[in-house]
Design an enzyme around this catalytic site. Structure first.
Site, PDB file in Angstrom:
ATOM      1  N   TYR A 141      57.635  -1.664  -5.185  1.00  0.00           N
ATOM      2  CA  TYR A 141      58.685  -2.486  -5.771  1.00  0.00           C
ATOM      3  C   TYR A 141      58.137  -3.473  -6.807  1.00  0.00           C
ATOM      4  CZ  TYR A 141      61.991  -0.917  -2.173  1.00  0.00           C
ATOM      5  OH  TYR A 141      62.816  -0.167  -1.357  1.00  0.00           O
ATOM      6  N   LYS A 192      52.167   6.836   4.972  1.00  0.00           N
ATOM      7  CA  LYS A 192      52.231   8.241   4.535  1.00  0.00           C
ATOM      8  C   LYS A 192      50.822   8.656   4.143  1.00  0.00           C
ATOM      9  CE  LYS A 192      54.689  11.988   3.677  1.00  0.00           C
ATOM     10  NZ  LYS A 192      55.158  12.816   4.798  1.00  0.00           N
ATOM     11  N   ASP A 224      58.048   9.748   7.652  1.00  0.00           N
ATOM     12  CA  ASP A 224      59.101  10.722   7.903  1.00  0.00           C
ATOM     13  C   ASP A 224      59.301  10.925   9.403  1.00  0.00           C
ATOM     14  OD1 ASP A 224      56.531  11.738   7.803  1.00  0.00           O
ATOM     15  OD2 ASP A 224      57.074  13.601   6.804  1.00  0.00           O
ATOM     16  N   ASP A 248      61.997  -1.277   4.016  1.00  0.00           N
ATOM     17  CA  ASP A 248      63.362  -1.390   3.517  1.00  0.00           C
ATOM     18  C   ASP A 248      64.228  -0.279   4.097  1.00  0.00           C
ATOM     19  OD1 ASP A 248      65.606  -2.036   2.066  1.00  0.00           O
ATOM     20  OD2 ASP A 248      64.728  -1.666   0.113  1.00  0.00           O
ATOM     21  N   ASP A 252      66.984  -0.405   7.793  1.00  0.00           N
ATOM     22  CA  ASP A 252      68.404  -0.059   7.711  1.00  0.00           C
ATOM     23  C   ASP A 252      68.757   1.077   8.666  1.00  0.00           C
ATOM     24  OD1 ASP A 252      68.947  -2.011   5.915  1.00  0.00           O
ATOM     25  OD2 ASP A 252      69.336  -0.716   4.211  1.00  0.00           O
TER      26      ASP A 252
END
Length: 365
Positions: A141, A192, A224, A248, A252
């Site tokens: 980001y 990852k 994942d 992020d 959620d």
């Protein structure tokens, strides 16, 4: 000692949930002698309308001078056509940057009274208590270079840079270990590492930092798989620590396990535990001003403020317990109300807060 709190109501349902938050704070101050000084300022869309910018200099200075910031929500369709750098959300990002908030804490706790409201079977989520710790200032980001360009053949491309430094990784993993030590003693670092060198580096540093916490069990999981496990067997997790983008997304996902975004608080902390506290839900302009918003995520954010910044577990426990007491009475706002269930009473924003305040008085009285 007086704690200085800056209240930033923001947009949409932000002002009405902040009104309820201030009601609770006023009770703590007036009836139980909790030392509080409360100031108000503009941020987001309302700041654009009033001052031409989503984060006025005066607001940022007040935030820096405060011990904690309590934020409602920012954004709405009214400002969607503005350039990205001028939209309400830039006020939130500016606060995070200006206050050097590097750690975002999002608990995903399912109150037992709301097991039926979860998207998963009750037996999978009953007793759910996960804390997701998201690094907030680095990663893709904020990495440079970034942008959109065109090569010599006229082919356009977009690009972002995923980068983390060793100190950034160490401080968020260290905090993760400290938080896990206070809970179940288990920390899962999500990356990852099988594809991205930067997250392989993250895993290396996480393992080294965790050696200083022999009482904390560190594990690793690919992002994942972590997403899958959150909806397959979420109670296997205690504390999850991860980078900005993965955090992020996963927070959620975890949010919906609890039945409603209206139940989820959050905290963003600096290196000295000064924090900005806010509900996870957005500004929900479609229900603004209708006494429909669920205030519980905001009230639980106040509990986090007392726990992590003010080190006052007594008040924090009383607020969290009072929320449970209100739910025990069968009170529900629209977002957490089952369609058919005996003993449930539908209430509005103010009615739910009334019940929490009444229970809060009993617990501290």
């Amino acid at each position: 000692m007086n704690h200085k709190i800056l209240v930033l109501a923001g947009d949409g349902i932000g002002p009405e949930v902040m009104d309820q938050a201030v009601r609770l704070l006023d009770v703590a101050r007036a009836e139980f002698g909790v030392g509080l000084e409360i100031e108000h300022a503009a941020v987001g869309g309302n700041a654009i309308d009033a001052h031409g910018t989503p984060l006025p200099d005066a607001t940022l200075q007040l935030a820096k001078d405060a011990d904690a910031v309590l934020l409602g929500a920012v954004g709405g369709p009214k400002w969607d056509d503005l350039p990205t750098a001028q939209r309400p959300e830039r006020g939130l990002l500016g606060l995070r940057s200006g206050l050097e908030l590097f750690a975002n804490l999002r608990p995903a706790i399912l109150f037992p009274q709301l097991a039926e409201a979860s998207s998963l079977k009750p037996e999978l989520v009953a007793g759910l208590d996960i804390l997701i710790l998201r690094e907030l200032t680095g990663g893709i980001y904020f990495g440079e270079p970034r942008g959109i360009d065109t090569d010599a053949n006229g082919v356009r491309r977009g690009f972002n840079t995923y980068v983390y430094s060793e100190p950034e990784i160490r401080r968020i993993v260290r905090l993760g270990c400290e938080l896990a030590r206070q809970r179940g003693g288990r920390l899962c670092s999500v990356d990852k590492a099988n594809v991205l060198e930067v997250t392989a580096f993250w895993r290396e540093i996480a393992e080294d930092e965790a050696r200083q916490f022999p009482d904390v069990e560190l594990s690793h999981m690919l992002v994942d798989n972590a997403g899958m496990q959150l909806v397959r067997a979420p109670k296997q997790f205690d504390v999850i620590v991860t980078g900005n983008m993965f955090g992020d997304i996963l927070s959620d996902v975890a949010a919906m396990l609890t039945g409603s975004l209206g139940m989820l608080p959050s905290a963003s902390l600096d290196a000295n535990s000064k924090g900005m506290y806010e509900p996870v839900h957005g500004s929900a302009p479609d229900i603004a001003g209708q006494n429909l918003a669920n205030p519980l995520a905001t009230l639980l954010s106040i509990a986090m403020m007392f726990r992590y910044t003010f080190n006052d577990a007594k008040v924090a426990d009383a607020i969290e317990g009072a929320v449970g007491d209100a739910l025990d009475q069968g009170l529900r706002t629209r977002d957490i109300a089952p369609r058919e269930q005996a003993g449930v009473t539908l209430v509005g924003t103010d009615g739910m807060t009334d019940a929490v305040i009444q229970a809060f008085r009993k617990r501290l009285g």
